[in-house]
Enzyme design. Structure first.
Site, PDB file in Angstrom:
ATOM      1  N   ASN A  81      -3.030  -5.056  25.559  1.00  0.00           N
ATOM      2  CA  ASN A  81      -3.725  -6.221  25.012  1.00  0.00           C
ATOM      3  C   ASN A  81      -3.746  -7.312  26.080  1.00  0.00           C
ATOM      4  OD1 ASN A  81      -4.641  -8.414  23.592  1.00  0.00           O
ATOM      5  ND2 ASN A  81      -2.919  -8.514  22.150  1.00  0.00           N
ATOM      6  N   TRP A  82      -4.920  -7.500  26.670  1.00  0.00           N
ATOM      7  CA  TRP A  82      -5.023  -8.472  27.771  1.00  0.00           C
ATOM      8  C   TRP A  82      -5.003  -9.909  27.256  1.00  0.00           C
ATOM      9  CZ3 TRP A  82      -9.279  -6.504  31.741  1.00  0.00           C
ATOM     10  CH2 TRP A  82      -8.936  -5.207  32.161  1.00  0.00           C
ATOM     11  N   LYS A  83      -5.178 -10.093  25.969  1.00  0.00           N
ATOM     12  CA  LYS A  83      -5.253 -11.444  25.378  1.00  0.00           C
ATOM     13  C   LYS A  83      -6.339 -12.261  26.112  1.00  0.00           C
ATOM     14  CE  LYS A  83      -0.544 -10.862  23.822  1.00  0.00           C
ATOM     15  NZ  LYS A  83       0.733 -11.439  23.450  1.00  0.00           N
ATOM     16  N   GLY A 123       5.996 -12.068  24.283  1.00  0.00           N
ATOM     17  CA  GLY A 123       5.891 -12.990  25.410  1.00  0.00           C
ATOM     18  C   GLY A 123       7.193 -13.689  25.767  1.00  0.00           C
ATOM     19  N   GLY A 160       1.491  -6.426  26.039  1.00  0.00           N
ATOM     20  CA  GLY A 160       0.801  -7.651  26.410  1.00  0.00           C
ATOM     21  C   GLY A 160       0.891  -7.884  27.913  1.00  0.00           C
ATOM     22  N   GLY A 161       1.792  -8.768  28.312  1.00  0.00           N
ATOM     23  CA  GLY A 161       1.906  -9.198  29.715  1.00  0.00           C
ATOM     24  C   GLY A 161       1.902  -8.054  30.728  1.00  0.00           C
ATOM     25  N   SER A 213       7.190  -7.615  24.425  1.00  0.00           N
ATOM     26  CA  SER A 213       7.904  -7.545  25.699  1.00  0.00           C
ATOM     27  C   SER A 213       8.187  -6.119  26.165  1.00  0.00           C
ATOM     28  CB  SER A 213       9.206  -8.352  25.641  1.00  0.00           C
ATOM     29  OG  SER A 213       8.907  -9.718  25.482  1.00  0.00           O
ATOM     30  N   HIS A 244      -3.233  -9.883  14.731  1.00  0.00           N
ATOM     31  CA  HIS A 244      -2.186 -10.209  15.708  1.00  0.00           C
ATOM     32  C   HIS A 244      -1.511 -11.512  15.300  1.00  0.00           C
ATOM     33  CE1 HIS A 244      -0.190 -11.161  19.458  1.00  0.00           C
ATOM     34  NE2 HIS A 244      -0.371  -9.888  19.807  1.00  0.00           N
ATOM     35  N   GLU A 299      -0.688 -13.959  16.947  1.00  0.00           N
ATOM     36  CA  GLU A 299      -1.304 -15.143  17.565  1.00  0.00           C
ATOM     37  C   GLU A 299      -2.525 -15.593  16.775  1.00  0.00           C
ATOM     38  OE1 GLU A 299      -1.582 -13.443  21.479  1.00  0.00           O
ATOM     39  OE2 GLU A 299       0.597 -13.528  21.651  1.00  0.00           O
ATOM     40  N   GLU A 342       5.112  -5.798  15.649  1.00  0.00           N
ATOM     41  CA  GLU A 342       5.329  -6.731  16.757  1.00  0.00           C
ATOM     42  C   GLU A 342       6.179  -7.901  16.272  1.00  0.00           C
ATOM     43  OE1 GLU A 342       2.185  -6.369  20.048  1.00  0.00           O
ATOM     44  OE2 GLU A 342       1.394  -7.768  18.588  1.00  0.00           O
TER      45      GLU A 342
END
Ligand code: 13P
Length: 252
Positions: free
Chosen positions: A9-11, A173, A234-235, A213, A95, A97, A167
């Site tokens: 997930n590049w967000k 993150g 993610g990251g 993470s 998600h 977010e 999640e």
């Protein structure tokens, strides 16, 4: 056995040029990778452009969001048909977010899941608890309720195309990954819930993946748990070498 699913997930990250660069690196690094289904979820603006670049690779495209109406006066929204025509197969829904910053409720998420199935996209439905909820012992009840509400009204047939992503919000993150045991406990509870709600036959392809993470140094242990069927990254999905290592996990 279920083929694991690893999704990046590049967000809201990368310009088109950076996205192309990342995909070209991944194409090389992921040549011949066949131990998992691999998804990348870039921003909407990149999808159509990246589609031909990954056509001969093991990667497939996933969107980060969807709107439930088919078309019309909904400024700023994107429909399932648009996503499919741009080259998407999957879509992330609910998600944390989006729940937090855009006030998406369980009802909204349910509408989006139903729309995605209607439009031929495979939803990845995200659930997870806050740190406070975990400390109060509410993790399992929270995520079970989120799953029930997200799937409300859906028959067993739809479950073949649905992935649940656990999640924990405190792990997203933050660099604080859930331990494999913490994650497994929740995945196991969610698997039990799905078995209460649906017939075994409908759940043959239903994956429960973990996000929060995930890094090259945590993936192997997570994937060694019986109820963890993949990861939503993610990251680390923005770094080609890290994402490729995560895809090529080595379950112990
Ligand atoms: P991080 O891997 O950056 O913690 O993000 C997880 C996530 O939110 C994936 O959807």
């Amino acid at each position: 056995m279920l083929t694991p699913l690893i999704a990046g997930n590049w967000k809201m990250n990368t310009t088109i040029h950076e996205g192309v660069d990342l995909v070209l690196k991944l194409r090389e690094l992921l040549k011949g990778a066949d131990n998992a289904e691999i998804l990348i979820a870039p921003p909407f603006t990149h999808i159509y452009h990246l589609s031909p670049l990954i056509a001969d690779s093991p990667m497939r495209l996933c969107a980060q969001n969807i709107f439930w109406e088919k078309s019309g006066a909904y400024t700023g929204e994107i429909s399932g048909e648009m996503l499919k025509s741009a080259g998407c197969h999957h879509v992330i829904i609910g998600h944390s977010e989006r729940r937090e910053h855009f006030k998406e409720t369980d009802e909204v998420i349910n509408k989006k899941v139903i729309a995605a199935i209607r439009d031929g996209l495979k939803p990845i439905v995200c659930v997870g608890e806050t740190l406070e909820e975990r400390e109060k012992g509410k993790t399992i009840s929270k995520v079970k309720l989120q799953v029930k509400k997200a799937l409300y009204g859906l028959g067993g047939g739809a479950l073949r195309d649905i992935t649940i992503a656990y999640e924990p919000i405190w792990a997203i993150g933050t660099g604080k990954v859930a331990t494999p045991q913490e994650a497994e406990e929740v995945h196991n509870a969610l698997r039990e819930l799905l078995h209460e709600l649906y017939e075994k036959e409908s759940l043959k392809n239903t994956r429960i993946i973990y996000g929060g993470s995930v890094k090259p140094d945590s993936i192997d242990q997570l994937m060694s748990q019986p109820n963890i069927d993949g990861a939503l990254v993610g990251g680390a999905s923005l770094k080609a070498e890290d994402f490729a290592r995560i895809v090529r996990f080595l379950p112990r």
